[in-house]
Design a protein around this motif. Structure first.
Motif, PDB file in Angstrom:
ATOM      1  N   THR A  20      41.353  57.589  51.474  1.00 17.59           N
ATOM      2  CA  THR A  20      41.234  57.006  50.136  1.00 17.59           C
ATOM      3  C   THR A  20      41.613  55.535  50.154  1.00 17.59           C
ATOM      4  O   THR A  20      40.962  54.698  49.511  1.00 17.59           O
ATOM      5  N   PHE A  21      42.684  55.202  50.883  1.00 20.02           N
ATOM      6  CA  PHE A  21      43.090  53.805  50.949  1.00 20.02           C
ATOM      7  C   PHE A  21      41.996  52.945  51.565  1.00 20.02           C
ATOM      8  O   PHE A  21      41.711  51.842  51.090  1.00 20.02           O
ATOM      9  N   PHE A  22      41.358  53.444  52.617  1.00 24.59           N
ATOM     10  CA  PHE A  22      40.329  52.647  53.286  1.00 24.59           C
ATOM     11  C   PHE A  22      39.136  52.426  52.369  1.00 24.59           C
ATOM     12  O   PHE A  22      38.603  51.318  52.281  1.00 24.59           O
ATOM     13  N   ILE A  23      38.703  53.481  51.661  1.00 24.58           N
ATOM     14  CA  ILE A  23      37.544  53.365  50.776  1.00 24.58           C
ATOM     15  C   ILE A  23      37.869  52.532  49.552  1.00 24.58           C
ATOM     16  O   ILE A  23      37.109  51.662  49.136  1.00 24.58           O
ATOM     17  N   SER A  24      39.033  52.790  48.964  1.00 28.84           N
ATOM     18  CA  SER A  24      39.402  52.122  47.720  1.00 28.84           C
ATOM     19  C   SER A  24      40.052  50.772  47.982  1.00 28.84           C
ATOM     20  O   SER A  24      39.585  49.739  47.491  1.00 28.84           O
ATOM     21  N   GLY A  25      41.123  50.770  48.763  1.00 25.46           N
ATOM     22  CA  GLY A  25      41.890  49.549  48.981  1.00 25.46           C
ATOM     23  C   GLY A  25      41.200  48.534  49.862  1.00 25.46           C
ATOM     24  O   GLY A  25      41.190  47.346  49.549  1.00 25.46           O
ATOM     25  N   PHE A  26      40.579  48.989  50.962  1.00 22.53           N
ATOM     26  CA  PHE A  26      39.963  48.042  51.878  1.00 22.53           C
ATOM     27  C   PHE A  26      38.740  47.386  51.248  1.00 22.53           C
ATOM     28  O   PHE A  26      38.502  46.191  51.412  1.00 22.53           O
ATOM     29  N   GLY A  27      37.973  48.153  50.501  1.00 16.18           N
ATOM     30  CA  GLY A  27      36.829  47.574  49.812  1.00 16.18           C
ATOM     31  C   GLY A  27      37.242  46.516  48.816  1.00 16.18           C
ATOM     32  O   GLY A  27      36.632  45.438  48.724  1.00 16.18           O
ATOM     33  N   THR A  28      38.294  46.800  48.061  1.00 18.88           N
ATOM     34  CA  THR A  28      38.788  45.815  47.104  1.00 18.88           C
ATOM     35  C   THR A  28      39.402  44.622  47.824  1.00 18.88           C
ATOM     36  O   THR A  28      39.339  43.491  47.329  1.00 18.88           O
ATOM     37  N   ALA A  29      39.994  44.852  48.985  1.00 18.09           N
ATOM     38  CA  ALA A  29      40.531  43.731  49.762  1.00 18.09           C
ATOM     39  C   ALA A  29      39.420  42.760  50.136  1.00 18.09           C
ATOM     40  O   ALA A  29      39.581  41.537  50.031  1.00 18.09           O
ATOM     41  N   LEU A  30      38.291  43.287  50.557  1.00 21.05           N
ATOM     42  CA  LEU A  30      37.163  42.433  50.898  1.00 21.05           C
ATOM     43  C   LEU A  30      36.637  41.699  49.669  1.00 21.05           C
ATOM     44  O   LEU A  30      36.316  40.509  49.724  1.00 21.05           O
ATOM     45  N   GLU A  31      36.568  42.419  48.545  1.00 23.10           N
ATOM     46  CA  GLU A  31      36.108  41.790  47.301  1.00 23.10           C
ATOM     47  C   GLU A  31      37.044  40.679  46.869  1.00 23.10           C
ATOM     48  O   GLU A  31      36.621  39.584  46.485  1.00 23.10           O
ATOM     49  N   PHE A  32      38.353  40.924  46.949  1.00 23.10           N
ATOM     50  CA  PHE A  32      39.295  39.903  46.499  1.00 23.10           C
ATOM     51  C   PHE A  32      39.413  38.775  47.511  1.00 23.10           C
ATOM     52  O   PHE A  32      39.711  37.634  47.137  1.00 23.10           O
ATOM     53  N   TYR A  33      39.189  39.068  48.779  1.00 19.17           N
ATOM     54  CA  TYR A  33      39.098  37.998  49.778  1.00 19.17           C
ATOM     55  C   TYR A  33      38.053  36.980  49.334  1.00 19.17           C
ATOM     56  O   TYR A  33      38.287  35.766  49.376  1.00 19.17           O
ATOM     57  N   ASP A  34      36.901  37.477  48.903  1.00 20.06           N
ATOM     58  CA  ASP A  34      35.843  36.581  48.454  1.00 20.06           C
ATOM     59  C   ASP A  34      36.296  35.744  47.268  1.00 20.06           C
ATOM     60  O   ASP A  34      36.003  34.553  47.180  1.00 20.06           O
ATOM     61  N   PHE A  35      37.020  36.377  46.347  1.00 16.09           N
ATOM     62  CA  PHE A  35      37.476  35.648  45.170  1.00 16.09           C
ATOM     63  C   PHE A  35      38.551  34.626  45.510  1.00 16.09           C
ATOM     64  O   PHE A  35      38.547  33.511  44.987  1.00 16.09           O
ATOM     65  N   ILE A  36      39.472  34.996  46.382  1.00 14.97           N
ATOM     66  CA  ILE A  36      40.596  34.098  46.653  1.00 14.97           C
ATOM     67  C   ILE A  36      40.136  32.888  47.453  1.00 14.97           C
ATOM     68  O   ILE A  36      40.625  31.762  47.230  1.00 14.97           O
ATOM     69  N   ILE A  37      39.194  33.070  48.372  1.00 17.17           N
ATOM     70  CA  ILE A  37      38.758  31.902  49.138  1.00 17.17           C
ATOM     71  C   ILE A  37      38.022  30.923  48.228  1.00 17.17           C
ATOM     72  O   ILE A  37      38.108  29.710  48.409  1.00 17.17           O
ATOM     73  N   TYR A  38      37.312  31.443  47.220  1.00 18.30           N
ATOM     74  CA  TYR A  38      36.672  30.528  46.273  1.00 18.30           C
ATOM     75  C   TYR A  38      37.728  29.773  45.475  1.00 18.30           C
ATOM     76  O   TYR A  38      37.635  28.559  45.283  1.00 18.30           O
ATOM     77  N   GLY A  39      38.745  30.501  44.994  1.00 17.65           N
ATOM     78  CA  GLY A  39      39.785  29.839  44.211  1.00 17.65           C
ATOM     79  C   GLY A  39      40.525  28.783  45.012  1.00 17.65           C
ATOM     80  O   GLY A  39      40.826  27.694  44.500  1.00 17.65           O
ATOM     81  N   LEU A  40      40.811  29.073  46.280  1.00 21.17           N
ATOM     82  CA  LEU A  40      41.498  28.101  47.123  1.00 21.17           C
ATOM     83  C   LEU A  40      40.596  26.913  47.447  1.00 21.17           C
ATOM     84  O   LEU A  40      41.051  25.759  47.464  1.00 21.17           O
TER      85      LEU A  40
END
Length: 447
Positions: A20-40
């Motif tokens: 569950t962590f890999f499907i839920s958490g890792f996917g969101t980690a990739l999504e937020f990675y995209d958001f944070i690099i844009y913000g930075l």
């Protein structure tokens, strides 16, 4: 009307904690990675690359406004993707959101600079941000629900928080990637190096797509789901939806001040880009560790106490945070970033389960996505821009930002107080009239 059951079918492999962590958490980690690099990038690179006609501070303000444009599309994405998530199931939508997110991120890394194509460059940047925002609008809610709806009864807070931990991991990877490219000479950074984290993010999303394509299939009975889930949710849960928007507004305002504006603030106070990013890395590590601890606490003591107390402490600490950073003692500045993120983890760890538990299964994807993303658009989409504007208006004095944070915290606390405490309600009874009756008396003491 019998509600749609979104748990895995009996033939599907059981959802374990790691799976569950890999499907839920890792996917969101990739999504937020995209958001944070844009913000930075908006704080460090984009003022010169896409908005060179403005001075540095105003260019940063405009870059943050472009960053906020992505939030405009998030409620629409939440409604559209949430609709199909309720009608046909979570799996297909969670794969789709990652594909859209990864593609738009990769294309941002390919954009020409303003010096090459003129005003077309920032226009294309904003267009891709809108696409990112649409995908993000449906990502968070579905990922959160996969954890909540597959969790043991006494672990919904923890399993729901996997998306929150994913935010910390994505932030850590994003800030780490940008820290590495800022070690290069300034000319290389602005010419090509800033693009590398975007290209990497587009490629990493493929890992999440593979993981989600192997998700268990849900038992779906679409003939029993509402024809238009969002309208059914508004009719059945109007109060909860308004309060959930308020919770999301308050939290996202605080979170984007704490993660995006603070990069600019550190640089305005004389820290180098690399130093400010290393401070963010320390904060991301603290956030990722604190999230599961706060979530477990909410499973034992209730969602409301953790959300409310954590939010009040977070807002109050901002008036300590700024003097610690201003002292320019790296150890104290690091402590400031760590504590801000630990306190920010308190509401974030609980919000996926807290909001998801307010709604019935047949409309839950639409409900949590529409409410959270509307609040995110109103709060997170304006937070960095408003904080920067207040910082300028107060002649580089952070007191205005501190007051702004306090106001957002008050909204969050009041709206969280108005929602039902549901941490002891069985999953099958969430969002039903039973919550207001049999279980509300049991749960109210925990608030």
């Amino acid at each position: 009307m019998t509600e749609t059951d979104h748990r895995p079918s009996p033939k599907a492999p059981p959802a374990t904690t790691a799976r569950t962590f890999f499907i839920s958490g890792f996917g969101t980690a990739l999504e937020f990675y995209d958001f944070i690099i844009y913000g930075l990038a908006a704080a460090i690179v984009f003022p010169a690359v896409f908005f060179p006609s403005f001075d540095r501070t105003v260019g940063t303000l405009v870059a943050f406004a472009a960053f906020g444009s992505g939030f405009v599309a998030r409620p629409l994405g939440g409604i559209v993707i949430g609709h199909f998530g309720d009608r046909i199931g979570r799996k297909a939508m969670l794969v789709l959101t990652l594909l859209i997110m990864g593609g738009s991120t990769f294309l941002i890394g390919c954009l020409p600079a303003y010096d090459t194509v003129g005003v077309a460059a920032p226009v294309m940047l904003v267009a891709l941000r809108l696409v990112q925002g649409f995908a993000a609008g449906g990502e968070w809610g579905g990922a959160s629900l996969f954890g909540i709806e597959n969790a043991p009864e006494d672990r919904r807070g923890l399993w729901g928080s996997f998306t929150s931990a994913g935010i910390g991991i994505g932030s850590l990877f994003g800030t780490g990637a940008f820290t590495l490219v800022t070690l290069l000479p300034e000319e290389a950074l602005q010419a090509w190096a800033w693009r590398v984290p975007f290209w990497l993010g587009g490629l990493l999303v493929l890992v999440g797509v593979v993981a989600r394509s192997r998700m268990p299939h849900e038992e779906r009975r679409t003939d029993r789901a509402p024809r238009v889930p969002i309208l059914a949710a508004v009719k059945r849960h109007p109060r909860q939806m308004l309060l959930a928007i308020g919770v999301a507004f308050g939290y996202n305002t605080l979170a984007y001040i704490g993660t995006i504006f603070t990069v600019t603030y550190a640089e305005e106070r004389g820290y180098t880009s690399t130093e400010s990013l290393l401070l963010q890395v320390a904060g991301s590590v603290a956030f990722t560790i604190a999230v599961p601890a706060m979530a477990v606490l909410s499973d034992r003591r209730g969602r409301k106490p953790v959300v409310i107390i954590g939010t009040l402490a977070y807002a109050a600490f901002f008036f300590v945070y700024f003097p610690l950073v201003d002292g320019h003692v790296l150890v104290l500045a690091t402590l400031a970033y760590v504590l801000v993120n630990v306190l920010m983890a308190a509401p974030q760890a609980c919000i996926p389960a807290f909001l998801g538990e307010q709604f019935s299964a047949a409309t839950r994807y639409s409900s949590i996505s529409a409410t959270y993303q509307t609040g995110a658009a109103l709060g997170g989409g304006t937070a960095a821009t408003a904080a920067t504007a207040l910082f300028i208006a107060y002649d580089n004095d952070p007191v205005g930002v501190g007051l702004y944070s306090g106001a957002a915290a008050l909204v969050l606390v009041l709206c969280a107080w108005g929602l039902r405490e549901t941490f002891r309600v069985p999953t099958a009874h969430l969002g039903t009239d039973t919550v207001a009756g049999t279980y509300s008396t049991t749960c109210s003491g925990a608030a």
